[in-house]
Design a protein around this motif. Structure first.
Motif: not given
Lengths: 506, 349
Positions: B25, B148-153, B159-160, B163-164, B166
């Motif tokens: 992905l 906002q979907t981007y952060n340290k994780i 994949l964090y 993941h969408e 898919w």
């Protein structure tokens, strides 16, 4: 750090490791430190307030060992409620409060309008004090244990509302590491993540689409009814998903927390519904509000006086009704000083009061038709009736504005024509939308909902985790891998407010 | 112990499955230069923003003078990202010159989604963790709703964020997130044939007053700090650092003067391609060479700029014509040039 975050998983793993490395006698200290760290990471500005809260609870409980003056109880209630109101509604008092509470350290009203878990801590603290007052338990001499009880980190943000006599002995006793406990706890957490991220997240989007965010919706007629159902399931999946995470996290540490949900949509009447939905709040209100009133001298005196005028049954009903009104007033106020909560509370109270009032005629009816009561058809009718009654309360709990919330409900009658199953204008913006979801998300929602129904029904007869553990390793692992992968891929997370919980605000 | 073994095995398989989905992905970032093919020694590396990857074509530079190099720039890449990109790159490649795009001085922390691309290309290392830490989550540039979907994780586990994607398995768009404009790339250069026709004759290097609006023209402390690190890194590795500002209609004289003074202060060479003499030499056509209103060029404008840069490089004594030396990389570059010509002469947009 929220419960639905990678940071929480890392935090949980670290706490678990340290917890089981420490001798059992010292494990409660690990939990206390972990809980304070968790609170500090989430709302460090309120750590001092939390300690103040715990000191009040601790000192009053100590006093209640020897001094049973009702005025003292009243004083404690007033103090705790005052503290909660000041903290919870700091925003209402404006920026002036920041200056006034500047001595508390890094207090910023605008940043921490709702202190983390403060309403739950208040109920647990009051419950503990009242138990000591009633002589049910002895006051704890160690302040740190009282603090540890109040801030037990998995349950800190949204409950369940624990009882001192249930939780503290488990914490004191400690636990030896058990593989099964760990596995069951992790599985319970996984189920919570699935419900929250895969189902509740999408239901939230459908709810927003159907209601137009309560700012004027394109959907009316039968879709209003659908919206009310969706609101209820959204609230359930969000809250019960959180409870699964909380209870699972505690289970990993060998601590059993009370359940907060027990198949509420299968309840046959409203009192039963409230024994299945937010169970610990219902139990708390019953034990500390309802019983406090019905067992009080004033209620007994009133009962005697009413008996002479309207008979025994009538007096009993009046006392019950007044008790119910008290309970639901506290219920509404506990959720917040907002019109929708008070209206929802009044609605729930009404459903129960009507039940009390028609109790006698209903008994007569069943006496006349004895076969009806045991029939499956009548049972289904009762479940459906309770479902319809309960979902409207959930809707009222969620509306941000009473006027627009009711206007939307009224459109069920004023614009009864059903329309807009598939919103084709969405094609312009990149594809067909079905109830606010793209076809992929819609399919995921339907399939995951069906999966939840199947698991719930299986779980009702036997714990699904026990069923899993009895399976051969290959199908068991395939199922577990599938649920993890589904949660990771289909979960709506990554930013925004999707991963925060509704009940976190209370 | 048997149970523990099972648990370990379970976690291992789960990790592998998640890694597999992560791989599937994760967006295809192969439009970046493929350094494996380019060899361990190049003449130059470009760092910076889209101003570079939309106007410097290494293939043209190769064809003109036989110099090798590539482009590591990303949209709105801040200097902090460029520093770690360069540090990572210099672990495996030796270069003579690093061209650092001055447009990067306009940003402090960049766009998280683009930073993510830089991080995705970096192997797991201490430097990667450092960059993730430095980028943080609360920087002012991050307050963009769509980001906002981007952060340290997500920087650590793509994949964090992805993941969408898919859904794209069913839509058939999974292979590359960067189809369309990003489909034709050559050693980091993003080729396109779009046209933007300027309706009036904009002046190059206008003053802020002429251009309208208020813009930051000073070097921010953050950028000063990370520039120092880039310069020190280049010094330590014996690499020449050149500050470059490619032609841009939005580049103001105040910005240019500020950078010129800064370069002088830092003792670094500065190539201002918006100066009148350079613009004259480039003879850019405002009707044919731009691909948008910004500082981006289509293949025709890019060819002119790249030829100028090739000539500029020629003046540097350290550069040698690799074509004459006949090393093994000739075939690779010639093939790349042929591919470029095919694209240029085709009807493909």
């Amino acid at each position: 750090m929220g419960l639905v975050s990678v940071w929480f998983l890392i935090f949980m793993a670290a706490v678990t490791l340290v917890y089981y490395l420490v001798p059992q006698k010292g494990q409660w200290i690990v939990l206390l430190l972990a809980s304070l760290s968790f609170y500090g990471l989430c709302a460090k500005g309120f750590l001092v307030c939390l300690l103040l809260f715990a000191v009040i609870v601790y000192l009053f409980a100590k006093r209640f060992e020897t001094d049973k003056k009702p005025l003292l109880v009243l004083l404690e209630i007033i103090l705790l409620i005052a503290l909660v109101i000041v903290l919870k509604y700091a925003g209402w008092f404006g920026s002036g409060l920041e200056g006034a509470l500047g001595w508390l350290g890094s207090f910023h009203a605008a940043k921490y309008i709702v202190p983390l878990g403060i309403s739950y801590i208040m109920l647990m603290g009051l419950g503990y004090s009242l138990d000591v007052y009633r002589g049910t338990i002895h006051a704890e001499g160690n302040f740190l244990k009282v603090l540890g009880f109040l801030v037990f980190f998995p349950a800190l943000t949204q409950g369940p509302i624990n009882r001192f006599a249930d939780l503290v002995p488990q914490m004191e006793q400690g636990n030896r590491f058990r593989y099964e406990t760990l596995v069951f706890g992790v599985q319970r957490m996984l189920w919570g993540f699935f419900k929250k991220l895969v189902i509740a997240g999408r239901l939230g989007l459908v709810m927003t689409e159907l209601t137009g965010g309560w700012k004027g919706s394109a959907y009316s007629g039968i879709y209003v009814f659908l919206a009310v159902i969706v609101c209820s399931f959204y609230l359930f999946m969000d809250f019960s998903g959180c409870m699964d995470i909380v209870i699972g996290a505690a289970e990993i540490l060998g601590i059993k927390l009370p359940e907060n949900f027990d198949h509420p949509y299968l309840a046959e009447n409203m009192p039963q519904f409230w024994r299945k939905w937010h169970i610990t709040l219902g139990a708390w209100l019953r034990d500390y509000v309802l019983y406090s009133f019905t067992m009080s001298g004033a209620a007994k005196k009133m009962n005697r006086s009413l008996r002479e005028k309207i008979g025994r049954r009538g007096a009993s009903s009046v006392i019950s009704i007044i008790g119910v009104l008290f309970v639901w007033l506290v219920f509404g106020l506990w959720h917040g000083i907002a019109a929708n909560f008070l209206i929802a509370a009044a609605y729930y109270a009404l459903t129960i009061i009507v039940g009390i009032l028609i109790e006698a005629p209903v008994k007569k009816f069943h006496a006349r038709f004895p076969r009806l009561n045991g029939s499956i058809g009548f049972q289904i009718f009762r479940v459906v009736r309770t479902f319809v009654l309960s979902i409207q309360g959930a809707y009222l709990m969620l509306i941000p504005n009473v006027k627009s919330g009711f206007a939307y409900l009224l459109s069920f009658f004023t614009h009864p024509t059903a329309q807009l199953v598939i919103k084709t204008e969405g094609e312009l913006a990149g594809g067909i939308r079905i109830l606010g979801l793209d076809p992929y998300d819609f399919v995921v929602l339907i399939l995951s909902f069906v999966f939840w129904v199947v698991v719930s029904l299986l779980h009702r007869k036997k714990d699904v985790r026990l069923r899993l553990s009895g399976m051969h390793i290959v199908p068991r692992w395939v199922i577990l891998f599938a649920v993890v992968i589904a949660t990771v891929l289909f979960g709506l997370y990554g930013g925004g407010d999707l991963a925060s919980f509704i009940y976190q605000g209370f | 112990m048997k149970k523990l073994g099972k648990a370990v095995l379970f976690c291992l398989i789960l990790t592998l499955l998640l890694a597999l989905f992560n791989k599937i992905l994760m967006p295809d970032t192969q439009f970046r230069a493929d350094t494996k093919e380019l060899g361990s020694e190049v003449d130059y590396i470009f760092l910076g923003t889209s101003n570079v990857f939309y106007c410097v074509n290494p293939v043209i530079i190769w064809n003109e003078k036989g110099y090798t190099g590539y482009d590591l720039s990303l949209e709105q890449a801040p200097l902090i990202v460029s520093f770690y990109q360069l540090k990572e790159e210099l672990k495996k490649v030796r270069t003579k010159t690093v061209f650092l795009d001055c447009a990067a001085f306009e940003y402090n922390y960049g766009i998280p989604s683009m930073n993510q691309l830089a991080l995705d290309k970096m192997p797991f290392s201490r430097d990667k963790l450092k960059l993730i830490h430095e980028l943080g989550e609360d920087d002012a540039d991050h307050h963009v709703a769509a980001e906002q979907t981007y952060n340290k994780i997500s920087y650590l586990i793509p994949l964090y964020s992805f993941h969408e994607r898919w859904k794209e398995i069913f839509e058939g768009t999974l292979k590359s997130r960067y189809h369309g404009k990003y489909e034709h790339t050559f050693a980091g250069y993003v080729a396109n044939k779009d046209h933007y026709v300027f309706k009036k004759d904009y002046r190059w290097l206008p003053t802020m007053e002429e251009f309208g609006g208020v813009y930051e023209t000073t070097i921010t402390p953050v950028n000063r700090e990370w520039f120092e690190k880039i310069r020190n890194l280049c010094e330590a590795k014996g690499v020449e650092l050149v500050l470059i500002k490619t032609p841009s209609k939005g580049w103001l004289v105040e910005m240019s003067n500020s950078l010129k003074a800064f370069a002088k202060e830092e003792g670094v060479e500065y190539l201002e391609m918006n100066d009148e003499n350079v613009i004259t030499a480039l003879s850019l056509d405002e009707q044919n060479d731009f691909c948008d209103t910004s500082s981006h060029f289509n293949i025709y404008g890019t060819e002119k700029i790249s030829r100028y840069l090739a000539a500029y490089m020629e003046k540097k004594a350290s550069y040698t014509d690799q074509r004459i030396q006949g090393t093994g990389i000739n075939a690779y570059w010639n093939q790349l040039y042929e591919t470029y010509l095919d694209y240029k002469n085709s009807d493909t947009e």
